[in-house]
Design a protein around this motif. Structure first.
Motif, mmCIF file in Angstrom:
data_model
loop_
_atom_site.group_PDB
_atom_site.id
_atom_site.type_symbol
_atom_site.label_atom_id
_atom_site.label_comp_id
_atom_site.label_asym_id
_atom_site.label_seq_id
_atom_site.Cartn_x
_atom_site.Cartn_y
_atom_site.Cartn_z
ATOM 1 N N PHE A 15 0.852 -1.175 0.000
ATOM 2 C CA PHE A 15 0.000 0.000 0.000
ATOM 3 C C PHE A 15 0.898 1.238 0.000
ATOM 4 O O PHE A 15 2.025 1.186 0.489
ATOM 5 C CB PHE A 15 -0.895 0.044 1.238
ATOM 6 N N ALA A 16 0.375 2.335 -0.515
ATOM 7 C CA ALA A 16 1.157 3.573 -0.533
ATOM 8 C C ALA A 16 0.236 4.771 -0.479
ATOM 9 O O ALA A 16 -0.895 4.737 -0.991
ATOM 10 C CB ALA A 16 2.018 3.640 -1.791
ATOM 11 N N GLY A 17 0.737 5.847 0.134
ATOM 12 C CA GLY A 17 -0.006 7.087 0.153
ATOM 13 C C GLY A 17 -0.018 7.734 -1.215
ATOM 14 O O GLY A 17 0.786 7.409 -2.093
ATOM 15 N N LYS A 18 -0.949 8.645 -1.402
ATOM 16 C CA LYS A 18 -1.036 9.367 -2.672
ATOM 17 C C LYS A 18 0.149 10.310 -2.836
ATOM 18 O O LYS A 18 0.589 10.589 -3.945
ATOM 19 C CB LYS A 18 -2.348 10.150 -2.744
ATOM 20 N N GLN A 19 0.661 10.831 -1.719
ATOM 21 C CA GLN A 19 1.831 11.696 -1.719
ATOM 22 C C GLN A 19 2.457 11.631 -0.335
ATOM 23 O O GLN A 19 1.839 11.117 0.603
ATOM 24 C CB GLN A 19 1.449 13.144 -2.038
ATOM 25 N N ASP A 20 3.670 12.099 -0.215
ATOM 26 C CA ASP A 20 4.323 12.129 1.084
ATOM 27 C C ASP A 20 3.517 13.030 2.013
ATOM 28 O O ASP A 20 3.171 14.155 1.657
ATOM 29 C CB ASP A 20 5.744 12.671 0.948
ATOM 30 N N GLY A 21 3.181 12.520 3.192
ATOM 31 C CA GLY A 21 2.349 13.268 4.128
ATOM 32 C C GLY A 21 0.914 12.772 4.182
ATOM 33 O O GLY A 21 0.130 13.234 5.013
ATOM 34 N N ASP A 22 0.551 11.828 3.309
ATOM 35 C CA ASP A 22 -0.815 11.298 3.257
ATOM 36 C C ASP A 22 -1.000 10.249 4.354
ATOM 37 O O ASP A 22 -0.839 9.055 4.126
ATOM 38 C CB ASP A 22 -1.072 10.712 1.872
ATOM 39 N N ASN A 23 -1.370 10.700 5.526
ATOM 40 C CA ASN A 23 -1.530 9.802 6.664
ATOM 41 C C ASN A 23 -2.780 8.938 6.547
ATOM 42 O O ASN A 23 -2.773 7.758 6.914
ATOM 43 C CB ASN A 23 -1.573 10.607 7.967
ATOM 44 N N GLN A 24 -3.882 9.484 6.047
ATOM 45 C CA GLN A 24 -5.151 8.764 6.059
ATOM 46 C C GLN A 24 -5.087 7.477 5.244
ATOM 47 O O GLN A 24 -5.639 6.448 5.649
ATOM 48 C CB GLN A 24 -6.286 9.655 5.534
ATOM 49 N N THR A 25 -4.433 7.510 4.093
ATOM 50 C CA THR A 25 -4.320 6.294 3.293
ATOM 51 C C THR A 25 -3.545 5.218 4.046
ATOM 52 O O THR A 25 -3.865 4.029 3.950
ATOM 53 C CB THR A 25 -3.644 6.597 1.944
ATOM 54 N N GLN A 26 -2.550 5.629 4.819
ATOM 55 C CA GLN A 26 -1.809 4.650 5.622
ATOM 56 C C GLN A 26 -2.668 4.094 6.756
ATOM 57 O O GLN A 26 -2.595 2.904 7.075
ATOM 58 C CB GLN A 26 -0.531 5.286 6.167
ATOM 59 N N VAL A 27 -3.503 4.933 7.354
ATOM 60 C CA VAL A 27 -4.449 4.459 8.376
ATOM 61 C C VAL A 27 -5.370 3.401 7.774
ATOM 62 O O VAL A 27 -5.593 2.329 8.359
ATOM 63 C CB VAL A 27 -5.271 5.639 8.940
ATOM 64 N N ASP A 28 -5.916 3.707 6.597
ATOM 65 C CA ASP A 28 -6.818 2.768 5.930
ATOM 66 C C ASP A 28 -6.105 1.467 5.584
ATOM 67 O O ASP A 28 -6.688 0.374 5.685
ATOM 68 C CB ASP A 28 -7.389 3.393 4.658
ATOM 69 N N ALA A 29 -4.836 1.560 5.182
ATOM 70 C CA ALA A 29 -4.070 0.366 4.842
ATOM 71 C C ALA A 29 -3.894 -0.536 6.065
ATOM 72 O O ALA A 29 -4.033 -1.766 5.968
ATOM 73 C CB ALA A 29 -2.710 0.758 4.275
ATOM 74 N N ILE A 30 -3.598 0.049 7.205
ATOM 75 C CA ILE A 30 -3.434 -0.742 8.425
ATOM 76 C C ILE A 30 -4.737 -1.433 8.793
ATOM 77 O O ILE A 30 -4.757 -2.624 9.163
ATOM 78 C CB ILE A 30 -2.922 0.151 9.580
ATOM 79 N N GLU A 31 -5.858 -0.729 8.697
ATOM 80 C CA GLU A 31 -7.167 -1.333 8.969
ATOM 81 C C GLU A 31 -7.398 -2.526 8.045
ATOM 82 O O GLU A 31 -7.874 -3.588 8.468
ATOM 83 C CB GLU A 31 -8.279 -0.303 8.767
ATOM 84 N N ASN A 32 -7.074 -2.360 6.783
ATOM 85 C CA ASN A 32 -7.248 -3.427 5.806
ATOM 86 C C ASN A 32 -6.392 -4.638 6.145
ATOM 87 O O ASN A 32 -6.845 -5.787 6.061
ATOM 88 C CB ASN A 32 -6.908 -2.889 4.415
ATOM 89 N N LEU A 33 -5.162 -4.400 6.553
ATOM 90 C CA LEU A 33 -4.248 -5.499 6.863
ATOM 91 C C LEU A 33 -4.662 -6.247 8.126
ATOM 92 O O LEU A 33 -4.538 -7.473 8.206
ATOM 93 C CB LEU A 33 -2.822 -4.961 6.981
ATOM 94 N N ILE A 34 -5.170 -5.525 9.106
ATOM 95 C CA ILE A 34 -5.689 -6.191 10.314
ATOM 96 C C ILE A 34 -6.835 -7.116 9.931
ATOM 97 O O ILE A 34 -6.888 -8.285 10.336
ATOM 98 C CB ILE A 34 -6.148 -5.154 11.359
ATOM 99 N N ALA A 35 -7.755 -6.585 9.129
ATOM 100 C CA ALA A 35 -8.921 -7.367 8.713
ATOM 101 C C ALA A 35 -8.533 -8.552 7.841
ATOM 102 O O ALA A 35 -9.219 -9.587 7.836
ATOM 103 C CB ALA A 35 -9.905 -6.468 7.964
ATOM 104 N N SER A 36 -7.424 -8.436 7.110
ATOM 105 C CA SER A 36 -6.992 -9.494 6.191
ATOM 106 C C SER A 36 -6.198 -10.592 6.876
ATOM 107 O O SER A 36 -5.825 -11.575 6.239
ATOM 108 C CB SER A 36 -6.149 -8.887 5.068
ATOM 109 N N GLY A 37 -5.899 -10.419 8.167
ATOM 110 C CA GLY A 37 -5.164 -11.444 8.898
ATOM 111 C C GLY A 37 -3.661 -11.392 8.717
ATOM 112 O O GLY A 37 -2.980 -12.413 8.859
ATOM 113 N N ALA A 38 -3.129 -10.217 8.419
ATOM 114 C CA ALA A 38 -1.677 -10.091 8.281
ATOM 115 C C ALA A 38 -0.974 -10.427 9.590
ATOM 116 O O ALA A 38 -1.521 -10.209 10.681
ATOM 117 C CB ALA A 38 -1.322 -8.680 7.847
ATOM 118 N N LYS A 39 0.222 -10.950 9.471
ATOM 119 C CA LYS A 39 1.032 -11.260 10.655
ATOM 120 C C LYS A 39 1.900 -10.079 11.077
ATOM 121 O O LYS A 39 2.321 -9.990 12.233
ATOM 122 C CB LYS A 39 1.931 -12.471 10.376
#
Length: 338
Positions: free
Chosen positions: A66-90
Protein backbone atom coordinates in the motif's frame (compact mmCIF):
# COMPACT_ATOMS: atom_id res chain seq x y z
CA UNK A 1 -23.42 7.50 2.13
CA UNK A 2 -23.29 6.08 5.66
CA UNK A 3 -19.99 5.87 7.50
CA UNK A 4 -20.19 2.08 7.48
CA UNK A 5 -20.85 1.94 3.74
CA UNK A 6 -17.99 4.36 3.11
CA UNK A 7 -15.67 2.23 5.24
CA UNK A 8 -16.54 -0.90 3.28
CA UNK A 9 -15.99 0.93 0.00
CA UNK A 10 -12.63 2.27 1.17
CA UNK A 11 -11.53 -1.20 2.22
CA UNK A 12 -12.51 -2.58 -1.19
CA UNK A 13 -10.57 0.17 -2.96
CA UNK A 14 -7.53 -0.48 -0.79
CA UNK A 15 -7.70 -4.20 -1.52
CA UNK A 16 -7.73 -3.45 -5.25
CA UNK A 17 -4.88 -0.98 -4.77
CA UNK A 18 -2.82 -3.64 -3.01
CA UNK A 19 -3.40 -6.09 -5.83
CA UNK A 20 -2.49 -3.47 -8.41
CA UNK A 21 0.75 -2.80 -6.54
CA UNK A 22 1.82 -6.42 -6.91
CA UNK A 23 0.50 -7.29 -3.47
CA UNK A 24 0.46 -10.98 -4.29
CA UNK A 25 4.13 -11.27 -3.31
CA UNK A 26 4.99 -14.98 -3.54
CA UNK A 27 1.89 -16.90 -4.51
CA UNK A 28 0.97 -19.63 -2.09
CA UNK A 29 2.76 -17.96 0.80
CA UNK A 30 1.37 -18.65 4.26
CA UNK A 31 2.51 -15.50 6.05
CA UNK A 32 0.83 -12.26 5.01
CA UNK A 33 3.10 -9.20 5.38
CA UNK A 34 1.89 -5.66 4.77
CA UNK A 35 4.22 -3.07 3.28
CA UNK A 36 2.95 0.49 3.71
CA UNK A 37 5.13 3.16 2.11
CA UNK A 38 4.79 6.93 1.81
CA UNK A 39 4.34 6.83 -1.97
CA UNK A 40 4.70 4.31 -4.78
CA UNK A 41 6.48 6.71 -7.14
CA UNK A 42 9.62 7.70 -5.22
CA UNK A 43 12.41 5.35 -6.41
CA UNK A 44 13.41 4.78 -2.78
CA UNK A 45 10.07 3.13 -2.01
CA UNK A 46 10.02 1.29 -5.33
CA UNK A 47 13.31 -0.33 -4.29
CA UNK A 48 11.92 -1.05 -0.83
CA UNK A 49 9.00 -2.90 -2.40
CA UNK A 50 11.44 -4.86 -4.55
CA UNK A 51 13.35 -5.93 -1.46
CA UNK A 52 10.15 -7.07 0.26
CA UNK A 53 9.14 -9.15 -2.76
CA UNK A 54 12.59 -10.74 -2.97
CA UNK A 55 12.45 -11.76 0.67
CA UNK A 56 8.89 -13.04 0.31
CA UNK A 57 9.93 -15.31 -2.56
CA UNK A 58 12.55 -17.02 -0.41
CA UNK A 59 10.75 -17.11 2.95
CA UNK A 60 7.27 -18.37 2.15
CA UNK A 61 5.43 -15.09 2.59
CA UNK A 62 2.94 -12.98 0.68
CA UNK A 63 3.39 -9.21 0.55
CA UNK A 64 0.50 -6.78 0.17
CA UNK A 65 1.71 -3.30 -0.72
CA UNK A 66 0.00 0.00 0.00
CA UNK A 67 1.16 3.57 -0.53
CA UNK A 68 -0.01 7.09 0.15
CA UNK A 69 -1.04 9.37 -2.67
CA UNK A 70 1.83 11.70 -1.72
CA UNK A 71 4.32 12.13 1.08
CA UNK A 72 2.35 13.27 4.13
CA UNK A 73 -0.81 11.30 3.26
CA UNK A 74 -1.53 9.80 6.66
CA UNK A 75 -5.15 8.76 6.06
CA UNK A 76 -4.32 6.29 3.29
CA UNK A 77 -1.81 4.65 5.62
CA UNK A 78 -4.45 4.46 8.38
CA UNK A 79 -6.82 2.77 5.93
CA UNK A 80 -4.07 0.37 4.84
CA UNK A 81 -3.43 -0.74 8.42
CA UNK A 82 -7.17 -1.33 8.97
CA UNK A 83 -7.25 -3.43 5.81
CA UNK A 84 -4.25 -5.50 6.86
CA UNK A 85 -5.69 -6.19 10.31
CA UNK A 86 -8.92 -7.37 8.71
CA UNK A 87 -6.99 -9.49 6.19
CA UNK A 88 -5.16 -11.44 8.90
CA UNK A 89 -1.68 -10.09 8.28
CA UNK A 90 1.03 -11.26 10.66
CA UNK A 91 3.02 -8.06 10.46
CA UNK A 92 3.27 -4.61 8.94
CA UNK A 93 6.34 -2.82 7.59
CA UNK A 94 5.66 0.90 7.45
CA UNK A 95 7.45 4.08 6.40
CA UNK A 96 5.15 6.54 8.17
CA UNK A 97 4.08 9.69 6.37
CA UNK A 98 3.29 11.26 9.73
CA UNK A 99 5.34 9.56 12.43
CA UNK A 100 3.10 10.90 15.21
CA UNK A 101 -0.39 10.75 13.70
CA UNK A 102 -0.06 7.10 12.64
CA UNK A 103 0.70 5.86 16.17
CA UNK A 104 -2.93 5.14 17.25
CA UNK A 105 -3.36 2.90 14.19
CA UNK A 106 -0.08 1.14 14.95
CA UNK A 107 -1.23 0.64 18.54
CA UNK A 108 -4.41 -0.98 17.21
CA UNK A 109 -2.42 -3.33 14.97
CA UNK A 110 -0.12 -4.39 17.78
CA UNK A 111 -3.10 -4.94 20.09
CA UNK A 112 -4.50 -7.25 17.40
CA UNK A 113 -1.29 -9.31 17.55
CA UNK A 114 0.56 -7.97 14.53
CA UNK A 115 4.28 -7.25 14.53
CA UNK A 116 4.92 -3.68 13.40
CA UNK A 117 8.33 -2.59 12.11
CA UNK A 118 9.06 0.99 11.08
CA UNK A 119 11.29 1.22 8.01
CA UNK A 120 13.44 4.28 7.26
CA UNK A 121 11.39 6.68 9.41
CA UNK A 122 11.06 6.00 13.17
CA UNK A 123 7.69 6.49 14.79
CA UNK A 124 7.29 9.11 17.51
CA UNK A 125 7.88 7.70 20.03
CA UNK A 126 10.07 5.07 18.42
CA UNK A 127 8.81 2.53 20.97
CA UNK A 128 5.37 2.67 19.34
CA UNK A 129 6.73 0.11 16.85
CA UNK A 130 8.10 -3.28 17.83
CA UNK A 131 11.34 -2.36 16.07
CA UNK A 132 12.86 0.11 13.62
CA UNK A 133 15.01 -0.90 10.65
CA UNK A 134 16.49 2.30 9.29
CA UNK A 135 19.41 4.44 8.36
CA UNK A 136 20.71 6.55 11.20
CA UNK A 137 19.11 9.63 9.63
CA UNK A 138 20.88 12.02 11.99
CA UNK A 139 24.22 10.55 10.93
CA UNK A 140 23.19 10.80 7.26
CA UNK A 141 22.63 14.51 7.74
CA UNK A 142 25.74 14.91 9.86
CA UNK A 143 27.98 13.44 7.14
CA UNK A 144 26.82 15.79 4.40
CA UNK A 145 27.05 18.70 6.84
CA UNK A 146 30.62 17.83 7.77
CA UNK A 147 31.54 17.42 4.10
CA UNK A 148 30.01 20.79 3.17
CA UNK A 149 31.75 22.51 6.08
CA UNK A 150 35.13 21.12 5.02
CA UNK A 151 34.55 22.08 1.38
CA UNK A 152 33.58 25.67 2.20
CA UNK A 153 36.48 26.03 4.64
CA UNK A 154 38.93 24.79 2.00
CA UNK A 155 37.59 27.27 -0.57
CA UNK A 156 37.40 30.16 1.89
CA UNK A 157 33.77 30.82 0.95
CA UNK A 158 31.12 32.29 3.23
CA UNK A 159 28.03 30.12 3.02
CA UNK A 160 24.46 31.19 2.42
CA UNK A 161 22.42 28.12 3.23
CA UNK A 162 19.00 27.11 1.90
CA UNK A 163 17.32 24.08 3.47
CA UNK A 164 14.76 22.13 1.46
CA UNK A 165 12.88 19.98 3.94
CA UNK A 166 10.03 17.48 3.57
CA UNK A 167 6.72 18.93 4.78
CA UNK A 168 5.28 21.04 7.61
CA UNK A 169 4.64 17.99 9.82
CA UNK A 170 8.30 17.78 10.91
CA UNK A 171 8.31 13.98 10.90
CA UNK A 172 11.27 12.26 12.53
CA UNK A 173 13.24 11.55 9.36
CA UNK A 174 12.91 15.18 8.27
CA UNK A 175 14.01 16.59 11.60
CA UNK A 176 16.91 14.19 12.03
CA UNK A 177 18.42 14.81 8.60
CA UNK A 178 17.96 18.57 8.77
CA UNK A 179 19.39 18.89 12.27
CA UNK A 180 22.22 16.47 11.54
CA UNK A 181 23.24 18.53 8.52
CA UNK A 182 23.20 21.79 10.45
CA UNK A 183 25.15 20.39 13.38
CA UNK A 184 27.66 18.83 10.98
CA UNK A 185 28.10 22.27 9.42
CA UNK A 186 28.59 23.86 12.83
CA UNK A 187 25.24 25.59 13.27
CA UNK A 188 23.64 25.89 16.71
CA UNK A 189 20.25 24.22 16.19
CA UNK A 190 18.86 25.22 19.60
CA UNK A 191 16.08 22.59 19.96
CA UNK A 192 17.40 19.45 18.26
CA UNK A 193 13.83 18.18 17.80
CA UNK A 194 12.59 21.21 15.88
CA UNK A 195 13.31 22.50 12.39
CA UNK A 196 13.77 26.20 11.80
CA UNK A 197 14.43 27.69 15.24
CA UNK A 198 18.09 28.46 14.61
CA UNK A 199 19.25 32.09 14.44
CA UNK A 200 22.50 31.65 12.49
CA UNK A 201 22.80 34.51 9.94
CA UNK A 202 24.29 32.11 7.39
CA UNK A 203 20.88 30.48 6.96
CA UNK A 204 18.70 32.04 4.26
CA UNK A 205 15.67 29.94 5.18
CA UNK A 206 13.73 26.70 5.02
CA UNK A 207 11.03 25.56 2.61
CA UNK A 208 9.22 22.26 2.03
CA UNK A 209 9.29 19.99 -1.02
CA UNK A 210 7.10 16.91 -0.36
CA UNK A 211 10.25 15.03 -1.31
CA UNK A 212 9.64 15.32 -5.04
CA UNK A 213 11.21 17.23 -7.98
CA UNK A 214 8.38 19.71 -8.49
CA UNK A 215 8.38 20.58 -4.79
CA UNK A 216 12.16 20.91 -4.83
CA UNK A 217 12.03 23.30 -7.75
CA UNK A 218 9.34 25.48 -6.18
CA UNK A 219 11.08 25.59 -2.81
CA UNK A 220 14.38 26.53 -4.46
CA UNK A 221 12.68 29.29 -6.47
CA UNK A 222 11.14 30.67 -3.27
CA UNK A 223 14.47 30.75 -1.43
CA UNK A 224 16.30 32.31 -4.38
CA UNK A 225 13.74 35.11 -4.33
CA UNK A 226 14.52 35.58 -0.66
CA UNK A 227 18.28 35.69 -1.30
CA UNK A 228 19.76 35.21 -4.81
CA UNK A 229 23.16 34.67 -3.18
CA UNK A 230 22.35 31.16 -1.91
CA UNK A 231 25.43 28.98 -2.47
CA UNK A 232 24.75 25.88 -0.34
CA UNK A 233 21.57 23.82 -0.59
CA UNK A 234 20.57 20.96 1.69
CA UNK A 235 17.75 18.73 0.44
CA UNK A 236 15.77 16.04 2.26
CA UNK A 237 16.27 13.60 -0.63
CA UNK A 238 17.57 13.32 -4.18
CA UNK A 239 14.28 13.89 -6.04
CA UNK A 240 14.03 17.24 -4.23
CA UNK A 241 17.68 17.89 -5.12
CA UNK A 242 16.94 17.27 -8.80
CA UNK A 243 14.15 19.85 -8.67
CA UNK A 244 16.37 22.34 -6.86
CA UNK A 245 19.03 21.96 -9.53
CA UNK A 246 16.50 22.71 -12.27
CA UNK A 247 15.54 25.94 -10.50
CA UNK A 248 19.19 26.91 -10.10
CA UNK A 249 19.90 26.10 -13.75
CA UNK A 250 16.94 28.21 -14.88
CA UNK A 251 18.36 31.10 -12.83
CA UNK A 252 21.85 30.60 -14.27
CA UNK A 253 23.28 29.73 -10.86
CA UNK A 254 23.85 25.98 -11.08
CA UNK A 255 27.67 26.35 -11.21
CA UNK A 256 27.78 28.60 -8.16
CA UNK A 257 25.85 26.41 -5.72
CA UNK A 258 26.75 23.23 -3.84
CA UNK A 259 23.89 20.76 -3.32
CA UNK A 260 24.01 18.03 -0.68
CA UNK A 261 21.38 15.37 -0.13
CA UNK A 262 20.41 11.98 1.28
CA UNK A 263 19.35 8.74 -0.45
CA UNK A 264 22.14 7.27 -2.56
CA UNK A 265 19.80 5.92 -5.22
CA UNK A 266 21.20 5.20 -8.68
CA UNK A 267 19.79 8.41 -10.23
CA UNK A 268 21.15 10.44 -7.31
CA UNK A 269 24.59 8.85 -7.52
CA UNK A 270 24.65 9.54 -11.25
CA UNK A 271 23.95 13.17 -10.33
CA UNK A 272 26.96 13.06 -8.00
CA UNK A 273 29.03 11.71 -10.89
CA UNK A 274 27.72 14.50 -13.15
CA UNK A 275 28.45 17.19 -10.57
CA UNK A 276 24.79 18.07 -9.97
CA UNK A 277 24.99 16.90 -6.34
CA UNK A 278 28.22 17.47 -4.43
CA UNK A 279 27.70 14.72 -1.86
CA UNK A 280 24.92 12.42 -0.77
CA UNK A 281 24.46 9.99 2.10
CA UNK A 282 23.63 6.55 0.73
CA UNK A 283 21.11 4.37 2.52
CA UNK A 284 19.88 0.86 1.79
CA UNK A 285 16.07 0.48 1.47
CA UNK A 286 16.20 -2.94 -0.17
CA UNK A 287 18.02 -4.26 2.90
CA UNK A 288 15.48 -2.63 5.23
CA UNK A 289 12.56 -4.34 3.53
CA UNK A 290 14.24 -7.75 3.18
CA UNK A 291 15.13 -7.79 6.86
CA UNK A 292 11.59 -6.69 7.68
CA UNK A 293 9.91 -9.52 5.79
CA UNK A 294 12.32 -12.04 7.31
CA UNK A 295 11.53 -10.70 10.80
CA UNK A 296 7.77 -11.00 10.27
CA UNK A 297 8.02 -14.57 8.97
CA UNK A 298 10.16 -15.51 11.96
CA UNK A 299 7.65 -13.86 14.30
CA UNK A 300 4.85 -15.85 12.65
CA UNK A 301 6.74 -19.10 13.28
CA UNK A 302 7.98 -18.68 16.84
CA UNK A 303 6.69 -15.35 18.21
CA UNK A 304 10.16 -13.82 18.48
CA UNK A 305 10.51 -10.08 17.99
CA UNK A 306 13.50 -8.35 16.39
CA UNK A 307 15.77 -5.67 17.78
CA UNK A 308 16.22 -2.22 16.26
CA UNK A 309 18.61 -2.42 13.29
CA UNK A 310 20.83 0.29 11.83
CA UNK A 311 20.99 -0.57 8.13
CA UNK A 312 23.99 1.66 7.49
CA UNK A 313 24.90 4.89 5.69
CA UNK A 314 27.82 5.82 3.42
CA UNK A 315 28.86 9.28 2.23
CA UNK A 316 29.15 9.30 -1.57
CA UNK A 317 31.16 12.04 -3.29
CA UNK A 318 33.76 12.46 -6.02
CA UNK A 319 35.22 15.42 -4.12
CA UNK A 320 36.56 13.88 -0.90
CA UNK A 321 37.04 16.23 2.04
CA UNK A 322 39.82 15.90 4.58
CA UNK A 323 38.64 14.29 7.80
CA UNK A 324 35.32 13.04 6.39
CA UNK A 325 35.19 9.38 5.38
CA UNK A 326 33.57 8.81 1.99
CA UNK A 327 33.33 6.57 -1.06
CA UNK A 328 33.26 7.65 -4.69
CA UNK A 329 30.41 7.48 -7.20
CA UNK A 330 31.73 4.21 -8.63
CA UNK A 331 31.16 2.59 -5.23
CA UNK A 332 27.82 4.34 -4.98
CA UNK A 333 26.66 2.94 -8.33
CA UNK A 334 27.74 -0.56 -7.35
CA UNK A 335 25.71 -0.34 -4.14
CA UNK A 336 22.61 1.68 -5.05
CA UNK A 337 20.28 0.52 -3.42
CA UNK A 338 21.35 -2.65 -1.67
Amino acid sequence: MSRRAFGLTAAAVLALSAAACGGGGSSGGTTLVGLVTKTDTNPFFVKMKEGAQQAASSSGATVQSFAGKQDGDNQTQVDAIENLIASGAKGILITPSDSKAIVPSVDKARAAGLLVIALDTPLEPATAADATFATDNYKAGLLIGQWAKAKFAANGKQPKIALLDLNPNQVSVDVQRDQGFLEGFGVDVKDKNKIGDESDPRIVGHDVTNGDPSGGRTAMENLLQKDPGVNLVYTINEPAAAGAYEALKAAGKEKDVVIVSVDGGCPGVNNVKAGVIGATSQQYPLKMAKLGVEAVTKFAKDGSKPQNTDTGVTLITDQPAQGVESKDSAFGLQNCWG
